[in-house]
Design a protein around this motif. Structure first.
Motif, short mmCIF file in Angstrom:
data_model
loop_
_atom_site.label_atom_id
_atom_site.label_comp_id
_atom_site.label_asym_id
_atom_site.label_seq_id
_atom_site.Cartn_x
_atom_site.Cartn_y
_atom_site.Cartn_z
N UNK A 247 0.85 -1.19 0.00
CA UNK A 247 0.00 0.00 0.00
C UNK A 247 0.88 1.24 0.00
N UNK A 248 0.48 2.23 -0.78
CA UNK A 248 1.14 3.53 -0.77
C UNK A 248 0.15 4.56 -0.25
N UNK A 249 0.53 5.22 0.82
CA UNK A 249 -0.32 6.21 1.45
C UNK A 249 0.35 7.58 1.33
N UNK B 156 -3.19 5.87 -2.13
CA UNK B 156 -3.04 6.26 -3.54
C UNK B 156 -2.71 5.08 -4.45
N UNK B 157 -2.34 3.94 -3.87
CA UNK B 157 -2.04 2.78 -4.68
C UNK B 157 -1.96 1.54 -3.82
N UNK B 158 -2.30 0.39 -4.42
CA UNK B 158 -2.30 -0.83 -3.59
C UNK B 158 -2.15 -2.08 -4.45
N UNK B 159 -1.70 -3.14 -3.80
CA UNK B 159 -1.69 -4.49 -4.33
C UNK B 159 -2.15 -5.41 -3.21
N UNK B 160 -3.04 -6.32 -3.51
CA UNK B 160 -3.43 -7.37 -2.57
C UNK B 160 -3.63 -8.63 -3.39
N UNK B 161 -2.59 -9.43 -3.48
CA UNK B 161 -2.56 -10.57 -4.40
C UNK B 161 -2.39 -11.87 -3.64
N UNK B 162 -3.18 -12.86 -4.03
CA UNK B 162 -2.99 -14.20 -3.47
C UNK B 162 -1.69 -14.75 -4.02
N UNK B 163 -0.76 -15.06 -3.12
CA UNK B 163 0.59 -15.40 -3.59
C UNK B 163 1.29 -16.35 -2.63
N UNK B 164 0.59 -17.37 -2.18
CA UNK B 164 1.15 -18.29 -1.19
C UNK B 164 2.48 -18.86 -1.67
#
Length: 203
Positions: free
Chosen positions: A16-18, A24-32
């Protein structure tokens, strides 16, 4: 003020970029088991999308566990290197508080393998007691005896649907709970389980 937030303690890669008080920007990825290979490409892409370079980062926030033995260390190592080399402030946040962000009364579960889970109680968005690693049967008993309790995290461990908040947004929600790390080099993950647990798993 640009804040980079990172979490790799569960099955997700969260970035996350705050800027000031805005996500202002984010990634939330399933990446086990893939966070280590994904974190740098995803961070590079995220910064580019926001028109930023690594030099624009003013401070870093990272989850400190509990969570995956390897996973917790990935984001923490990146955060420590960034902060030590660029002399940036570093903040830490308990993983279970990130998952329970903004909840009035909740129980947080995070898979600890071997029919166990990392467990914590949340009141008004904060941990109300100690974090524990417990057998699922014991967790079920505690939940059954609690009224008005919301369950979040890896709820599928108890036969329900997993329930996660927007973990990138959750960093902003928990802003008042970020804990300043006075000595970057002394920050270590909070695993709860002993190293013996992992040696047994690998045997």
């Amino acid at each position: 003020m640009i804040t980079l937030c990172m979490d790799t303690s569960s099955k997700f890669l969260v970035l996350a970029l705050i800027q000031e008080d805005e996500l202002i920007g984010k990634r939330c990825l399933s990446s086990w088991k893939r966070q280590s290979e994904m974190i740098f490409p995803q961070l590079t892409e995220l910064l580019a999308e926001c028109g930023l370079t690594p030099k624009a980062i003013d401070q870093v926030v990272v989850t400190k566990g509990p969570g995956s033995y390897t996973g917790v260390r990935i984001a923490m190592t990146v955060a420590k290197v960034l902060c030590s080399t660029a002399n940036l402030p570093l903040y830490a946040l308990p993983t279970l508080e990130l998952i329970g962000a903004g909840k009035t009364k909740a129980a947080v579960l995070l898979d600890a393998r071997s029919q166990r889970a990392y467990f914590g109680m949340i009141e008004n968005g904060r941990l109300s007691g100690k974090e524990e690693v417990l057998p699922l049967s014991e967790i079920q008993g505690r939940i059954d005896n609690a009224d008005g309790l919301e369950l979040v995290g890896d709820c599928s461990l108890l036969g329900l649907e997993d329930c996660y908040p927007d973990l990138a947004q959750a960093f902003l929600t928990t802003r008042s709970q970020w804990q300043r790390v006075e000595n970057v080099h002394l920050l270590v993950p909070e695993y709860l389980k002993s190293a013996d647990d992992y040696l047994v798993k690998k045997a």
